[in-house]
Write a protein that holds these residues in place. Sequence first.
Motif, PDB file in Angstrom:
ATOM      1  N   TRP A 213       0.828  -1.204   0.000  1.00 20.65           N
ATOM      2  CA  TRP A 213       0.000   0.000   0.000  1.00 20.65           C
ATOM      3  C   TRP A 213       0.870   1.266   0.000  1.00 20.65           C
ATOM      4  N   ASN A 214       1.978   1.234   0.730  1.00 21.16           N
ATOM      5  CA  ASN A 214       2.847   2.398   0.845  1.00 21.16           C
ATOM      6  C   ASN A 214       3.994   2.388  -0.168  1.00 21.16           C
ATOM      7  N   ASN A 215       4.001   1.417  -1.071  1.00 18.57           N
ATOM      8  CA  ASN A 215       5.097   1.304  -2.029  1.00 18.57           C
ATOM      9  C   ASN A 215       5.077   2.485  -3.000  1.00 18.57           C
ATOM     10  N   PHE A 216       6.168   3.197  -3.053  1.00 18.84           N
ATOM     11  CA  PHE A 216       6.257   4.368  -3.924  1.00 18.84           C
ATOM     12  C   PHE A 216       7.256   4.158  -5.064  1.00 18.84           C
ATOM     13  N   ASP A 226       1.756   5.856 -16.738  1.00 20.75           N
ATOM     14  CA  ASP A 226       0.301   5.791 -16.933  1.00 20.75           C
ATOM     15  C   ASP A 226      -0.376   6.298 -15.671  1.00 20.75           C
ATOM     16  N   LYS A 227      -0.987   7.462 -15.740  1.00 24.12           N
ATOM     17  CA  LYS A 227      -1.580   8.073 -14.558  1.00 24.12           C
ATOM     18  C   LYS A 227      -2.776   7.287 -14.023  1.00 24.12           C
ATOM     19  N   ASP A 228      -3.405   6.463 -14.859  1.00 24.82           N
ATOM     20  CA  ASP A 228      -4.546   5.672 -14.404  1.00 24.82           C
ATOM     21  C   ASP A 228      -4.133   4.480 -13.547  1.00 24.82           C
ATOM     22  N   LEU A 229      -2.863   4.106 -13.604  1.00 23.39           N
ATOM     23  CA  LEU A 229      -2.396   2.931 -12.866  1.00 23.39           C
ATOM     24  C   LEU A 229      -1.640   3.293 -11.593  1.00 23.39           C
ATOM     25  N   LEU A 230      -1.589   4.558 -11.246  1.00 20.72           N
ATOM     26  CA  LEU A 230      -0.858   4.963 -10.052  1.00 20.72           C
ATOM     27  C   LEU A 230      -1.581   4.500  -8.800  1.00 20.72           C
ATOM     28  N   ASN A 231      -0.804   4.266  -7.728  1.00 25.98           N
ATOM     29  CA  ASN A 231      -1.419   4.009  -6.435  1.00 25.98           C
ATOM     30  C   ASN A 231      -1.545   5.327  -5.680  1.00 25.98           C
ATOM     31  N   LEU A 232      -2.104   5.279  -4.482  1.00 27.67           N
ATOM     32  CA  LEU A 232      -2.373   6.511  -3.751  1.00 27.67           C
ATOM     33  C   LEU A 232      -1.114   7.307  -3.389  1.00 27.67           C
ATOM     34  N   PRO A 233      -0.051   6.690  -2.841  1.00 25.90           N
ATOM     35  CA  PRO A 233       1.154   7.492  -2.543  1.00 25.90           C
ATOM     36  C   PRO A 233       1.746   8.164  -3.768  1.00 25.90           C
ATOM     37  N   LEU A 234       1.802   7.442  -4.884  1.00 27.46           N
ATOM     38  CA  LEU A 234       2.362   8.021  -6.104  1.00 27.46           C
ATOM     39  C   LEU A 234       1.427   9.087  -6.672  1.00 27.46           C
ATOM     40  N   GLY A 235       0.128   8.842  -6.613  1.00 20.14           N
ATOM     41  CA  GLY A 235      -0.828   9.836  -7.075  1.00 20.14           C
ATOM     42  C   GLY A 235      -0.798  11.088  -6.234  1.00 20.14           C
ATOM     43  N   LEU A 236      -0.562  10.915  -4.935  1.00 23.99           N
ATOM     44  CA  LEU A 236      -0.473  12.075  -4.046  1.00 23.99           C
ATOM     45  C   LEU A 236       0.741  12.923  -4.385  1.00 23.99           C
ATOM     46  N   VAL A 257      -4.723  12.112   4.340  1.00 25.92           N
ATOM     47  CA  VAL A 257      -5.574  11.420   5.314  1.00 25.92           C
ATOM     48  C   VAL A 257      -6.226  10.201   4.685  1.00 25.92           C
ATOM     49  N   ILE A 258      -6.726  10.358   3.467  1.00 25.20           N
ATOM     50  CA  ILE A 258      -7.364   9.229   2.780  1.00 25.20           C
ATOM     51  C   ILE A 258      -6.366   8.108   2.530  1.00 25.20           C
ATOM     52  N   THR A 259      -5.122   8.457   2.236  1.00 28.05           N
ATOM     53  CA  THR A 259      -4.086   7.456   1.995  1.00 28.05           C
ATOM     54  C   THR A 259      -3.676   6.743   3.273  1.00 28.05           C
ATOM     55  N   THR A 260      -3.614   7.479   4.373  1.00 26.03           N
ATOM     56  CA  THR A 260      -3.103   6.928   5.628  1.00 26.03           C
ATOM     57  C   THR A 260      -4.158   6.180   6.426  1.00 26.03           C
ATOM     58  N   LEU A 261      -5.411   6.585   6.321  1.00 20.56           N
ATOM     59  CA  LEU A 261      -6.460   6.042   7.182  1.00 20.56           C
ATOM     60  C   LEU A 261      -6.593   4.524   7.107  1.00 20.56           C
ATOM     61  N   PRO A 262      -6.617   3.884   5.919  1.00 20.54           N
ATOM     62  CA  PRO A 262      -6.737   2.416   5.896  1.00 20.54           C
ATOM     63  C   PRO A 262      -5.614   1.711   6.646  1.00 20.54           C
ATOM     64  N   MET A 263      -4.378   2.216   6.513  1.00 15.27           N
ATOM     65  CA  MET A 263      -3.267   1.580   7.203  1.00 15.27           C
ATOM     66  C   MET A 263      -3.323   1.824   8.706  1.00 15.27           C
ATOM     67  N   ALA A 264      -3.796   2.988   9.121  1.00 13.54           N
ATOM     68  CA  ALA A 264      -3.939   3.264  10.550  1.00 13.54           C
ATOM     69  C   ALA A 264      -4.966   2.327  11.181  1.00 13.54           C
TER      70      ALA A 264
END
Length: 285
Positions: A213-216, A226-236, A257-264
């Motif tokens: 999830w946190n892999n950047f 490809d911007k459609d295939l980015l994950n949340l950290p990379l998109g952020l 917050v949206i990126t961190t909340l699931p992991m928290a």
Amino acid sequence: FAVLEITPFLLTIANSFKCLPAVQEYPQGFIPLPPFGVDCRNAEGVTLPASATAGRLTFNPATEGYEEVFSFNLPRWFISSVIYSVGITLLRVLLDSMAGYALARLHFRGNRTIFLGILGTMMIPAIVLIIPRFIILQQLGLLNTYQGVLIPLAVDAFGIFLMKQFFESLPGEIIEAAKVDGAGQWTIFSRIALPLAGSGLVTLTIFSFLATWNNFMDLLIIVGGDKDLLNLPLGLALLRGQFGETLEWNIFLAGSVITTLPMALLFFFFQRYFVEGVSYTGVKG
């Protein structure tokens, strides 16, 4: 020390519920309210006369940061993060547990050498592997694809080492009794060893999901085109780059917050497995 560690996260949440002028004028506030003299309704953040706002102290959280962040490609980034995290976690649970069981319970020539070789890969900095991995994926035509992320990250040395430690902790008498009853290696692995190593599987699942999830860096190299295939950290990070020097902090912090909340939440509900996993990795194999 716990308070010092959690304070930045609290400030992130508080500022994500402020309007942009309030974030700029009073970022250290833990309560989402507009500071004296700042009109949140003014997009330019024009300061009003002090007499016009004297005595105003209202709890007024603003959701414009969350509304704006969803106007970008965040839902697609969220879906991609789920696909990567779930897919890689399932592959690692299956393949790492199979490799760990083979190294722990199957005695064959070269067993120790293979295990030391796997441990050796853990000593290589991940940054060293980025360019060779990029070249290989480019030659195979897997760049900017989901499978280009899933296949290279399907197995990791830490997961194999972790599962090996768990399988070695199982009573050998149970394995021997199953062999006497005529059970094959796959039957012993799937019906006896895996259920007994449930705690290890949960630990591996949590660590794999969290790391993916946190892999950047890996995602930047593999699907950065490809911007459609980015994950949340990379998109952020891409979101921050779009604003340039005039970074809209409330939008950026809402995405954080949206990126961190699931992991928290994951850590909150399964924290004992984190501790248990760390303790098992320190057990001599």
